[in-house]
Motif scaffolding. Structure first.
Motif, PDB file in Angstrom:
ATOM      1  N   PRO A  51       9.345  14.802  30.927  1.00  0.00           N
ATOM      2  CA  PRO A  51       8.648  16.099  30.803  1.00  0.00           C
ATOM      3  C   PRO A  51       9.601  17.246  30.504  1.00  0.00           C
ATOM      4  CG  PRO A  51       7.818  14.863  32.686  1.00  0.00           C
ATOM      5  CD  PRO A  51       8.999  14.107  32.177  1.00  0.00           C
ATOM      6  N   THR A  52      10.824  17.165  30.994  1.00  0.00           N
ATOM      7  CA  THR A  52      11.786  18.244  30.755  1.00  0.00           C
ATOM      8  C   THR A  52      12.218  18.317  29.295  1.00  0.00           C
ATOM      9  OG1 THR A  52      13.551  16.729  31.428  1.00  0.00           O
ATOM     10  CG2 THR A  52      12.669  18.202  33.113  1.00  0.00           C
ATOM     11  N   ASP A  53      11.968  17.239  28.509  1.00  0.00           N
ATOM     12  CA  ASP A  53      12.348  17.247  27.096  1.00  0.00           C
ATOM     13  C   ASP A  53      11.325  17.944  26.219  1.00  0.00           C
ATOM     14  OD1 ASP A  53      14.599  15.782  27.762  1.00  0.00           O
ATOM     15  OD2 ASP A  53      13.623  13.850  27.417  1.00  0.00           O
ATOM     16  N   ALA A  54      10.146  18.229  26.760  1.00  0.00           N
ATOM     17  CA  ALA A  54       9.085  18.841  25.955  1.00  0.00           C
ATOM     18  C   ALA A  54       9.511  20.209  25.422  1.00  0.00           C
ATOM     19  CB  ALA A  54       7.799  18.952  26.767  1.00  0.00           C
ATOM     20  N   ALA A  55      10.131  21.011  26.270  1.00  0.00           N
ATOM     21  CA  ALA A  55      10.547  22.349  25.841  1.00  0.00           C
ATOM     22  C   ALA A  55      11.593  22.272  24.745  1.00  0.00           C
ATOM     23  CB  ALA A  55      11.086  23.136  27.038  1.00  0.00           C
ATOM     24  N   LEU A  56      12.510  21.318  24.841  1.00  0.00           N
ATOM     25  CA  LEU A  56      13.547  21.169  23.817  1.00  0.00           C
ATOM     26  C   LEU A  56      12.934  20.741  22.490  1.00  0.00           C
ATOM     27  CD1 LEU A  56      16.529  21.157  23.043  1.00  0.00           C
ATOM     28  CD2 LEU A  56      16.680  18.814  23.890  1.00  0.00           C
ATOM     29  N   ILE A 133      19.246  12.750  23.105  1.00  0.00           N
ATOM     30  CA  ILE A 133      18.066  12.309  23.863  1.00  0.00           C
ATOM     31  C   ILE A 133      17.310  11.214  23.121  1.00  0.00           C
ATOM     32  CG2 ILE A 133      15.799  13.037  24.682  1.00  0.00           C
ATOM     33  CD1 ILE A 133      17.069  15.768  25.314  1.00  0.00           C
ATOM     34  N   ILE A 134      17.003  11.468  21.838  1.00  0.00           N
ATOM     35  CA  ILE A 134      16.204  10.498  21.093  1.00  0.00           C
ATOM     36  C   ILE A 134      17.039   9.267  20.748  1.00  0.00           C
ATOM     37  CG2 ILE A 134      14.746  10.157  19.076  1.00  0.00           C
ATOM     38  CD1 ILE A 134      14.061  13.021  19.040  1.00  0.00           C
ATOM     39  N   GLY A 135      18.342   9.445  20.523  1.00  0.00           N
ATOM     40  CA  GLY A 135      19.195   8.287  20.258  1.00  0.00           C
ATOM     41  C   GLY A 135      19.239   7.332  21.433  1.00  0.00           C
ATOM     42  N   LYS A 136      19.349   7.877  22.650  1.00  0.00           N
ATOM     43  CA  LYS A 136      19.329   7.027  23.850  1.00  0.00           C
ATOM     44  C   LYS A 136      17.978   6.332  23.997  1.00  0.00           C
ATOM     45  CE  LYS A 136      20.713   5.573  27.970  1.00  0.00           C
ATOM     46  NZ  LYS A 136      19.452   4.987  28.463  1.00  0.00           N
ATOM     47  N   ASP A 239      -0.446  10.003  15.108  1.00  0.00           N
ATOM     48  CA  ASP A 239       0.035  11.168  15.873  1.00  0.00           C
ATOM     49  C   ASP A 239      -1.055  12.223  16.047  1.00  0.00           C
ATOM     50  OD1 ASP A 239      -0.088  11.937  13.241  1.00  0.00           O
ATOM     51  OD2 ASP A 239       1.885  12.891  13.187  1.00  0.00           O
ATOM     52  N   GLY A 240      -2.293  11.761  16.140  1.00  0.00           N
ATOM     53  CA  GLY A 240      -3.396  12.710  16.250  1.00  0.00           C
ATOM     54  C   GLY A 240      -3.558  13.333  17.622  1.00  0.00           C
ATOM     55  N   ASP A 241      -3.097  12.663  18.680  1.00  0.00           N
ATOM     56  CA  ASP A 241      -3.306  13.194  20.033  1.00  0.00           C
ATOM     57  C   ASP A 241      -2.029  13.101  20.874  1.00  0.00           C
ATOM     58  OD1 ASP A 241      -3.283  10.459  20.178  1.00  0.00           O
ATOM     59  OD2 ASP A 241      -4.876  10.312  21.687  1.00  0.00           O
ATOM     60  N   LEU A 242      -0.922  13.524  20.314  1.00  0.00           N
ATOM     61  CA  LEU A 242       0.340  13.465  21.042  1.00  0.00           C
ATOM     62  C   LEU A 242       0.476  14.631  22.005  1.00  0.00           C
ATOM     63  CD1 LEU A 242       3.009  12.398  18.378  1.00  0.00           C
ATOM     64  CD2 LEU A 242       1.653  10.971  19.912  1.00  0.00           C
ATOM     65  N   GLY A 243       1.040  14.327  23.185  1.00  0.00           N
ATOM     66  CA  GLY A 243       1.369  15.371  24.136  1.00  0.00           C
ATOM     67  C   GLY A 243       2.680  16.034  23.760  1.00  0.00           C
ATOM     68  N   PRO A 244       3.047  17.110  24.449  1.00  0.00           N
ATOM     69  CA  PRO A 244       4.262  17.851  24.089  1.00  0.00           C
ATOM     70  C   PRO A 244       5.546  17.050  24.237  1.00  0.00           C
ATOM     71  CG  PRO A 244       3.329  18.651  26.157  1.00  0.00           C
ATOM     72  CD  PRO A 244       2.312  17.743  25.560  1.00  0.00           C
ATOM     73  N   GLN A 245       5.569  16.034  25.132  1.00  0.00           N
ATOM     74  CA  GLN A 245       6.785  15.238  25.309  1.00  0.00           C
ATOM     75  C   GLN A 245       6.659  13.856  24.693  1.00  0.00           C
ATOM     76  OE1 GLN A 245       4.537  15.703  27.647  1.00  0.00           O
ATOM     77  NE2 GLN A 245       4.519  14.091  29.193  1.00  0.00           N
ATOM     78  N   GLU A 246       5.678  13.643  23.814  1.00  0.00           N
ATOM     79  CA  GLU A 246       5.430  12.328  23.230  1.00  0.00           C
ATOM     80  C   GLU A 246       5.877  12.277  21.775  1.00  0.00           C
ATOM     81  OE1 GLU A 246       1.640  10.784  25.874  1.00  0.00           O
ATOM     82  OE2 GLU A 246       1.262  11.798  23.973  1.00  0.00           O
ATOM     83  N   ALA A 247       6.323  11.082  21.362  1.00  0.00           N
ATOM     84  CA  ALA A 247       6.775  10.851  19.992  1.00  0.00           C
ATOM     85  C   ALA A 247       6.286   9.480  19.541  1.00  0.00           C
ATOM     86  CB  ALA A 247       8.294  10.933  19.903  1.00  0.00           C
TER      87      ALA A 247
END
Length: 504
Positions: A51-56, A133-136, A239-247
C-alpha cells in the motif's frame, strides 16, 4: 481447464509471493497457484504491491504526464526510433515511434543519468525508486513461477543482472515511461483499427498486437486500455479495475524460450480510441525484466525438473541473437501440441507439477536375498562394529580378501589385534562386509547380532554355498560355479516376481 479455471483475472498480493525458509506456507502455495492459473488462462495477472507504493506510483505517473506534455509536438529525426532490435539493451532517454503514436523515456541504470543533463529537460521523477520496487517484484514473481514448475530456487539468476549491479555495469532490464496518443504529438498520420469488444467499438493502433521479448513485464497505467489475448483467443481488458497499488504482470518471449514453451508469452494491444479527449494521452510505467546480453537461454532447468523439452528448445540460444531475431506470433500461438502451463494441484496441496511416474501399486518390491544380506551387513557394520571401534579408539582398516584368507589362521597377522579387540568372528576374513562371501556375511551378522539368522529367515539357505544341494545341471560342474549359477537364478526369480507384482 475451463471447468477449473478462474472466472476473472487472478489477483495476488506480492507479499504472499515472497519466499521464506522452510516449507512453503498455505498462503504462498495458494498465491502461486492463483498466479500460475491466471497466466495460463489469461496470459496475465494482477499484482498488488505494498500500500505504501501507491503514492509513489501515482506521483510517477503524474510526473510522466507533465514530462511528455512539455515535449515538442514534432520530434526531431534523431528522436525517432522504430524498434531497432540491435539496440535492445542500449536504449536510454527519450525517443518516439510515430507509427505506434507512442513516446517513451527509457530509464536504464548504468546508462541513463539520474540527474538532468541540461537546463531545459527534467526527466520523470521517482525512476530510481520505481525501478527498485518493480524490479524486486518481477524477480519474486519469476521465482514463484519457478516454484510452480518444480524448478530449483532462483533458477534464472545466472541470466539476470547482479543485485546490486557492479561498477560500470549497464542494466539489461529497463523501466520505460510511455505515453500513447498524446493529442499534441503530431509525429505521423495515424491509421487505426476498429474492432468490436463486448458490443462496443474499440480503436487500436495500426500495429494490431505486440509481444515483449522480456522474461516478465509489469505495467501500471493511469487509464485503462491494455488488452491481452486469453487462452481461448479472446481479447480481454486486463487493467479496467486496478487499484492504486496494483499492476499488471505478463510473461514475455524470453521466458517462453527458457521454459521450453510451458509459459506462453502475452499477446497484447493498446486502445487509443478514447484518448484524444484527454490532454495528456495515456501514460504507463512499464518494467521489463530482461536477460543479460552475454548469456544464453537454455532449458537445462526444465530437463532437470523432469519436463519434456521439444526439439526446437533443446539448443541453447544466445540472448543477443534471440533479441535481434524476429518471432512471428502465428508460429507461437497457432501451435496445437506445445506444452501448456497448466498443472493440477497435487493431493498433498503442493504446487509441484504431477509428472509422469512409473506405475507403482504402493507395495515395496522384495529385494533379492543376496542384496538384502549385503545391506544388512552394511547396516551392522555402521551400527555395531563402528561404534565398538570408536569407543576403543581403533581406526578400521580392512584387508584385501585374498590376503586375509591366510591371516585368519595365524596369530601374528597384521589384523589379528584389531580382530581380537572388536570381537571379529573367528574364521571370517577381516574385509569390508560388502566384499565377504555370503556364508561369511551370515557369520559376521550372527557374531554382532546373535539370533539374526532365526529372525531373518529369507531363503538364505539357498545362497549358502556351504550347504550341499543337488546339481540342477549335473555333477560335473565345480561347486563354486554352481553357487554362482544358483545365485543368479534366485535373483532372476526375484526380478520376475517384481515384474508380476508391478503389472497386477
Amino acid at each position: 481447464m475451463a471447468g477449473n479455471g478462474l472466472p476473472s483475472l487472478g489477483r495476488v498480493k506480492l507479499s504472499d509471493l515472497i519466499p521464506s525458509e522452510g516449507l512453503p506456507s498455505d498462503s504462498y502455495k495458494l498465491s502461486v497457484s492463483t498466479l500460475s492459473q491466471s497466466l495460463a488462462q489469461y496470459s496475465a495477472a494482477i499484482i498488488q504491491l505494498a500500500p505504501t507504493d501507491a503514492a509513489l506510483l501515482r506521483s510517477s505517473l503524474e510526473s510522466a504526464r507533465l514530462y511528455f506534455n512539455q515535449r515538442p509536438s514534432y520530434p526531431t529525426s534523431d528522436m525517432i526510433h522504430t524498434n531497432d532490435s540491435r539496440e535492445w539493451c542500449k536504449t536510454s532517454g527519450y525517443y518516439s515511434d510515430p507509427q505506434l503514436w507512442q513516446e517513451t523515456y527509457d530509464f536504464r541504470p548504468g546508462l541513463t543519468p539520474t540527474e538532468p543533463n541540461n537546463e531545459m529537460e527534467f526527466p520523470p521523477a521517482g525512476l530510481v525508486d520505481i525501478f527498485s520496487i518493480i524490479g524486486k517484484a518481477a524477480r519474486d514473481i519469476l521465482d514463484a513461477i519457478s516454484f510452480y514448475l518444480n524448478l530449483r530456487s532462483s533458477p534464472f539468476t545466472e541470466i539476470l543482472d547482479n543485485v546490486p549491479m557492479r561498477n560500470r555495469e549497464i542494466s539489461s532490464s529497463v523501466l520505460s515511461i510511455c505515453c500513447h496518443a498524446r493529442p499534441s504529438f503530431q509525429g505521423a498520420q495515424h491509421h487505426n483499427l476498429t474492432t468490436e469488444e463486448d458490443g462496443q467499438l474499440v480503436m487500436f493502433s495500426e500495429h494490431e498486437h505486440q509481444v515483449d521479448k522480456s522474461l516478465i513485464s509489469l505495467v501500471k497505467s493511469d487509464k485503462a486500455g491494455l488488452y491481452i489475448r486469453d487462452f481461448h483467443g479472446h481479447w480481454v481488458l486486463v487493467d479496467g479495475d486496478l487499484g492504486p497499488q496494483e499492476a499488471i504482470v505478463y510473461p514475455g518471449l524470453a521466458l517462453y524460450q527458457a521454459t521450453a514453451g510451458y509459459v506462453s508469452p502475452a499477446l497484447y494491444r493498446t486502445e487509443i480510441g478514447n484518448l484524444p479527449s484527454s490532454m495528456f494521452g495515456r501514460c504507463s510505467l512499464v518494467f521489463k525484466l530482461m536477460p543479460k546480453s552475454m548469456t544464453s537461454l537454455n532449458c537445462s532447468e526444465m530437463r532437470a525438473a523432469g519436463h519434456g523439452v521439444e526439439p526446437q528448445f533443446q539448443i541453447p540460444v544466445p540472448v543477443d541473437d534471440f533479441m535481434q531475431r524476429s518471432h512471428p506470433t502465428d508460429q507461437l500461438f497457432n501451435r496445437h501440441n506445445f506444452p501448456s502451463f497448466n498443472f493440477p494441484v497435487a493431493q498433498d496441496g503442493s504446487m509441484k507439477p504431477l509428472l509422469r511416474r512409473r506405475k507403482n501399486n504402493g507395495r515395496c518390491k522384495p529385494l533379492p536375498p543376496s542384496k538384502r544380506l549385503r545391506l544388512e551387513a552394511q547396516r551392522v557394520l555402521k551400527q555395531r562394529v563402528q561404534d565398538i571401534a570408536d569407543k576403543k579408539g581403533i581406526k578400521l582398516r580392512f584387508c584385501p580378501l585374498k590376503e586375509c584368507e591366510s591371516h585368519i589362521h595365524t596369530l601374528d597377522s597384521p589384523c589379528a589385534n584389531i580382530r581380537l579387540e572388536i570381537g571379529w568372528p573367528p574364521g571370517v576374513p577381516f574385509v569390508h562386509p560388502h566384499d565377504l562371501p555370503n556364508k561369511a556375511k551370515i557369520g559376521f551378522l550372527e557374531a554382532y547380532e546373535p539370533g539374526w539368522t532365526a529372525t531373518n529367515d529369507m531363503e538364505l539357505s539357498l545362497i549358502d554355498p556351504g550347504q550341499p544341494r543337488p546339481s540342477i545341471l549335473g555333477n560335473g560342474l565345480p561347486q563354486d560355479v554352481l553357487d554362482l549359477m544358483l545365485k543368479d537364478l534366485q535373483e532372476m526369480k526375484a526380478i520376475v516376481e517384481n515384474m508380476i507384482e508391478i503389472n497386477k
